[in-house]
Design an enzyme around this catalytic site. Sequence first.
Site, PDB file in Angstrom:
ATOM      1  N   ASP A 179      -7.440  59.877 -45.739  1.00 33.00           N
ATOM      2  CA  ASP A 179      -6.028  59.829 -45.361  1.00 33.00           C
ATOM      3  C   ASP A 179      -5.901  58.630 -44.439  1.00 33.00           C
ATOM      4  O   ASP A 179      -6.295  58.678 -43.272  1.00 33.00           O
ATOM      5  CB  ASP A 179      -5.632  61.113 -44.638  1.00 33.00           C
ATOM      6  CG  ASP A 179      -4.218  61.073 -44.074  1.00 33.00           C
ATOM      7  OD1 ASP A 179      -3.532  60.042 -44.253  1.00 33.00           O
ATOM      8  OD2 ASP A 179      -3.806  62.061 -43.441  1.00 33.00           O
ATOM      9  N   SER A 187       5.020  44.110 -51.173  1.00 28.73           N
ATOM     10  CA  SER A 187       6.001  44.322 -52.247  1.00 28.73           C
ATOM     11  C   SER A 187       7.093  43.282 -52.104  1.00 28.73           C
ATOM     12  O   SER A 187       7.338  42.769 -50.994  1.00 28.73           O
ATOM     13  CB  SER A 187       6.610  45.723 -52.135  1.00 28.73           C
ATOM     14  OG  SER A 187       7.733  45.859 -52.998  1.00 28.73           O
ATOM     15  N   TYR A 242      10.672  52.080 -46.847  1.00 32.46           N
ATOM     16  CA  TYR A 242       9.719  51.342 -47.679  1.00 32.46           C
ATOM     17  C   TYR A 242       9.836  49.840 -47.435  1.00 32.46           C
ATOM     18  O   TYR A 242       8.829  49.147 -47.250  1.00 32.46           O
ATOM     19  CB  TYR A 242       9.978  51.660 -49.154  1.00 32.46           C
ATOM     20  CG  TYR A 242       8.982  51.055 -50.109  1.00 32.46           C
ATOM     21  CD1 TYR A 242       7.703  51.588 -50.241  1.00 32.46           C
ATOM     22  CD2 TYR A 242       9.309  49.941 -50.890  1.00 32.46           C
ATOM     23  CE1 TYR A 242       6.782  51.035 -51.123  1.00 32.46           C
ATOM     24  CE2 TYR A 242       8.399  49.383 -51.776  1.00 32.46           C
ATOM     25  CZ  TYR A 242       7.134  49.937 -51.882  1.00 32.46           C
ATOM     26  OH  TYR A 242       6.219  49.387 -52.747  1.00 32.46           O
ATOM     27  N   ALA A 288      11.005  48.350 -44.814  1.00 35.10           N
ATOM     28  CA  ALA A 288      10.534  48.063 -43.461  1.00 35.10           C
ATOM     29  C   ALA A 288       9.014  48.021 -43.408  1.00 35.10           C
ATOM     30  O   ALA A 288       8.419  47.136 -42.777  1.00 35.10           O
ATOM     31  CB  ALA A 288      11.070  49.116 -42.492  1.00 35.10           C
ATOM     32  N   LYS A 296       6.878  47.391 -45.875  1.00 27.97           N
ATOM     33  CA  LYS A 296       6.317  46.270 -46.626  1.00 27.97           C
ATOM     34  C   LYS A 296       6.615  44.931 -45.949  1.00 27.97           C
ATOM     35  O   LYS A 296       5.788  44.005 -45.995  1.00 27.97           O
ATOM     36  CB  LYS A 296       6.833  46.276 -48.066  1.00 27.97           C
ATOM     37  CG  LYS A 296       6.349  47.482 -48.872  1.00 27.97           C
ATOM     38  CD  LYS A 296       4.825  47.593 -48.889  1.00 27.97           C
ATOM     39  CE  LYS A 296       4.331  48.709 -49.776  1.00 27.97           C
ATOM     40  NZ  LYS A 296       2.853  48.788 -49.823  1.00 27.97           N
TER      41      LYS A 296
END
Length: 250
Positions: free
Chosen positions: A63, A142, A155, A157, A159
Site C-alpha cells: 500500500d 497524466s 486527480y 491536482a 498528477k
Amino acid sequence: MSRLANKVAIVTGSASGIGLGIAQLFTKEGANVVFSDINSKSGKAAADAAASKDGNAIFVECDISNAESVKNLVVKTLESFGTVDILINNAGILYQKPISETTDEEWNTVINTNLKGPFLLTREVLQVFEKHGKGKIVNIASIAGIIGYENLSAYCASKGGIIAMTRSLALEFAPKKINVNCICPGAIKTGMTKVIEENEAMLKQTLTSIPAGRMGNPIDIANAALYLASDESEYVTGASIVVDGGWSVR
C-alpha cells in the site's frame, strides 16, 4: 541485446494496466522486476507469469500510501536482488465527480495514493541510489496534470503535483547522476478507461479529441518508460514526456 540486463526495477501498480505493461516489458528486456500492487492476487499471478516466461520476477504486496508498507517493499527487494536501479511510480486511482460531491476521504485517498505514495517510495529508494551513485526514477503522471478536466479535481491536482515533484527532484539529484523523469499518458486502454470504451458516445468523443485516431495501449507507455529507465536516457532528467496521440496539443 537486452536493454535492462541485470538491472533491478520496482514497478508499482503492476497487477494490471500500464504498470503491468511496463513490468512485463522490463522482464523481457532482462531486468529483475519487483511487481508491486495492493491487489495481491492479481499482482502475484502477473509476477509468476512473467517469471516463468521471461526471467526473474517477484511480487511484493504494498500500500504505497503507508510508510511501513513502502519500507517493507524496499527491504524485500533488497533481500531478493541486493539492490534497486529503477523505480517506476505508477500506482494510481481516481474518482470522477464534481468537487462539491467529493468527500474529504475521497480527496485524501487520491492524493495519498497518487502523490504521497510516490513521495514515500522515492524517499526510500533514493537512499539506495545515493549509495551506488546512480539510479532512474520514472513517475507516471497524466495529461490531466497539464490540461484541465472537469470533475477530476483531486486527480488533476495529484498528477500536477507529480510533474512538479519530478522537476524538483531532477534538479536536486542531477549532480548525483540520478535521473528523475515522468510520463504523461493520455487515454490508455486500461481498467480506468473501460467506462469510455463501453459507452459509444464517450468513445466517439474521445477519439475525436485524439489526432492519432485511437486510444493508446499500455505498451505505448511501457516503451517510453523503457527508454527513460535505460542507459540511453543518461542526459534526460526533469522531462515530462507526453504520450497521448496528440490530444494535449490540439
